[in-house]
Design a protein around this motif. Structure first.
Motif, PDB file in Angstrom:
ATOM      1  N   LYS A  56       0.858  -1.181   0.000  1.00  0.00           N
ATOM      2  CA  LYS A  56       0.000   0.000   0.000  1.00  0.00           C
ATOM      3  C   LYS A  56       0.895   1.231   0.000  1.00  0.00           C
ATOM      4  CE  LYS A  56      -4.144  -1.966   0.564  1.00  0.00           C
ATOM      5  NZ  LYS A  56      -5.229  -1.841  -0.419  1.00  0.00           N
ATOM      6  N   GLU A  60      -2.344   5.674   1.091  1.00  0.00           N
ATOM      7  CA  GLU A  60      -3.400   4.700   1.394  1.00  0.00           C
ATOM      8  C   GLU A  60      -3.411   4.337   2.875  1.00  0.00           C
ATOM      9  OE1 GLU A  60      -4.046   2.161  -2.698  1.00  0.00           O
ATOM     10  OE2 GLU A  60      -2.139   1.900  -1.637  1.00  0.00           O
ATOM     11  N   GLN A  63      -5.068   7.097   4.840  1.00  0.00           N
ATOM     12  CA  GLN A  63      -6.508   7.181   4.657  1.00  0.00           C
ATOM     13  C   GLN A  63      -7.314   6.292   5.592  1.00  0.00           C
ATOM     14  OE1 GLN A  63      -7.039   6.464   0.462  1.00  0.00           O
ATOM     15  NE2 GLN A  63      -6.290   8.491  -0.120  1.00  0.00           N
ATOM     16  N   LYS A  73     -14.680   2.523  10.417  1.00  0.00           N
ATOM     17  CA  LYS A  73     -15.847   2.893   9.613  1.00  0.00           C
ATOM     18  C   LYS A  73     -15.536   3.066   8.131  1.00  0.00           C
ATOM     19  CE  LYS A  73     -17.831   5.385  13.552  1.00  0.00           C
ATOM     20  NZ  LYS A  73     -18.280   6.709  14.055  1.00  0.00           N
ATOM     21  N   ILE A  74     -14.249   3.216   7.806  1.00  0.00           N
ATOM     22  CA  ILE A  74     -13.887   3.483   6.414  1.00  0.00           C
ATOM     23  C   ILE A  74     -13.724   2.145   5.687  1.00  0.00           C
ATOM     24  CG2 ILE A  74     -12.339   4.796   4.910  1.00  0.00           C
ATOM     25  CD1 ILE A  74     -11.398   6.339   7.323  1.00  0.00           C
ATOM     26  N   GLU A  75     -14.839   1.503   5.372  1.00  0.00           N
ATOM     27  CA  GLU A  75     -14.821   0.152   4.832  1.00  0.00           C
ATOM     28  C   GLU A  75     -14.042   0.031   3.522  1.00  0.00           C
ATOM     29  OE1 GLU A  75     -15.725  -2.688   6.024  1.00  0.00           O
ATOM     30  OE2 GLU A  75     -16.560  -1.909   7.890  1.00  0.00           O
ATOM     31  N   ASP A  76     -14.209   1.006   2.632  1.00  0.00           N
ATOM     32  CA  ASP A  76     -13.586   0.879   1.317  1.00  0.00           C
ATOM     33  C   ASP A  76     -12.080   1.140   1.340  1.00  0.00           C
ATOM     34  OD1 ASP A  76     -14.174   3.546   1.958  1.00  0.00           O
ATOM     35  OD2 ASP A  76     -14.092   4.161  -0.140  1.00  0.00           O
ATOM     36  N   LYS A  77     -11.568   1.663   2.471  1.00  0.00           N
ATOM     37  CA  LYS A  77     -10.146   1.978   2.553  1.00  0.00           C
ATOM     38  C   LYS A  77      -9.414   1.171   3.626  1.00  0.00           C
ATOM     39  CE  LYS A  77     -10.845   6.692   0.859  1.00  0.00           C
ATOM     40  NZ  LYS A  77     -10.787   8.135   1.184  1.00  0.00           N
ATOM     41  N   LYS A  78     -10.161   0.358   4.368  1.00  0.00           N
ATOM     42  CA  LYS A  78      -9.537  -0.431   5.434  1.00  0.00           C
ATOM     43  C   LYS A  78      -8.516  -1.412   4.869  1.00  0.00           C
ATOM     44  CE  LYS A  78     -11.918  -2.261   8.740  1.00  0.00           C
ATOM     45  NZ  LYS A  78     -12.994  -2.968   9.463  1.00  0.00           N
ATOM     46  N   LYS A  80      -6.856  -5.052   5.408  1.00  0.00           N
ATOM     47  CA  LYS A  80      -7.088  -6.319   6.092  1.00  0.00           C
ATOM     48  C   LYS A  80      -5.765  -6.913   6.576  1.00  0.00           C
ATOM     49  CE  LYS A  80     -11.018  -7.301   3.064  1.00  0.00           C
ATOM     50  NZ  LYS A  80     -11.568  -8.214   2.031  1.00  0.00           N
TER      51      LYS A  80
END
Length: 236
Positions: A56, A60, A63, A73-78, A80
């Motif tokens: 990343k 990124e 973010q 809460k930032i699902e699209d940027k989390k 894993k």
């Protein structure tokens, strides 16, 4: 190892929070804050071996933080955990019980190196320090990459033929032995890492010889040493 600037610019809420007295791993409220903030400081690389742990960009990683905290809460940027093969590691294991969340003692390290080498070799090295009458803490600090006066080429050289880091040839015997011992504890020359360095660095050097300009994304210190050696040969 290159120098790591470990100024905590992302996990700022953790920096002022009350920390647990015992190490509680992922149960700690700010575990992910610490973990990803360290990876940001390390630019996605293992603090010791410089193997890439996270693919990343710095932007990124930034973010996934919001108002000084890792945001769930930032699902699209989390990011894993399955995207990162790294453990949160205590540089000096003896401090884990008394200072479990001391920022200065924490790094993110390649999981295999932490679990199969560092955890095994560090206790052995403490025994060696007692036998040799070395100060364990001071000896480990010789190669602690986030120290303000750390210089990657102060004590180290790189054997480009075997692709291993070694103590500088002009060091006194006692100091050289200490450096070699700490290198072993940190797993920097373990065989899987060495083989990866060979494959990557020889490829980059081959491209340079063809007139190309590769941009290495891991093993920067080993590459810099090899580049210096290559330039010396070209100028001689």
């Amino acid at each position: 190892m290159r120098k790591i600037n470990k100024i905590n610019t992302l996990a700022t809420v953790f920096a002022t929070a009350i920390q647990p007295q015992k190490y509680n791993s992922t149960n700690f409220e700010f575990y992910y804050d610490v973990y990803f903030s360290l990876l940001y400081c390390q630019e996605g690389l293992c603090a010791y071996t410089e193997k890439r742990l996270l693919f990343k960009t710095q932007e990124e990683i930034e973010q996934v933080f919001e108002n000084g905290e890792y945001s769930y809460k930032i699902e699209d940027k989390k990011i894993k955990f399955t995207e990162v093969f790294g453990d949160l590691e205590h540089f000096n294991q003896t401090l884990k019980e008394t200072q479990p969340w001391a920022w200065d003692n924490l790094f993110v390290v390649y999981s295999a190196v932490n679990q199969n080498i560092k955890r095994i070799e560090e206790p052995k090295f403490r025994k060696k320090c007692l036998k040799e009458k070395w100060n364990f803490t001071e000896t480990m600090l010789l190669l602690k990459p986030d120290l303000h006066d750390y210089q990657w080429d102060k004590y180290l050289e790189y054997n480009s033929a075997d692709h291993i880091f070694v103590a500088k040839i002009d060091l006194e015997e006692d100091l050289a032995e200490k450096i070699e011992s700490v290198l072993k504890v940190l797993g920097i020359n373990c065989e899987p890492i060495r083989q990866e360095r060979i494959a990557k660095i020889e490829t980059w050097l081959s491209l340079i010889k063809k007139g190309e300009n590769p941009v290495p994304n891991e093993f920067p210190t080993a590459f810099e040493f090899c580049l210096q050696i290559l330039n010396k040969k070209s100028n001689s």
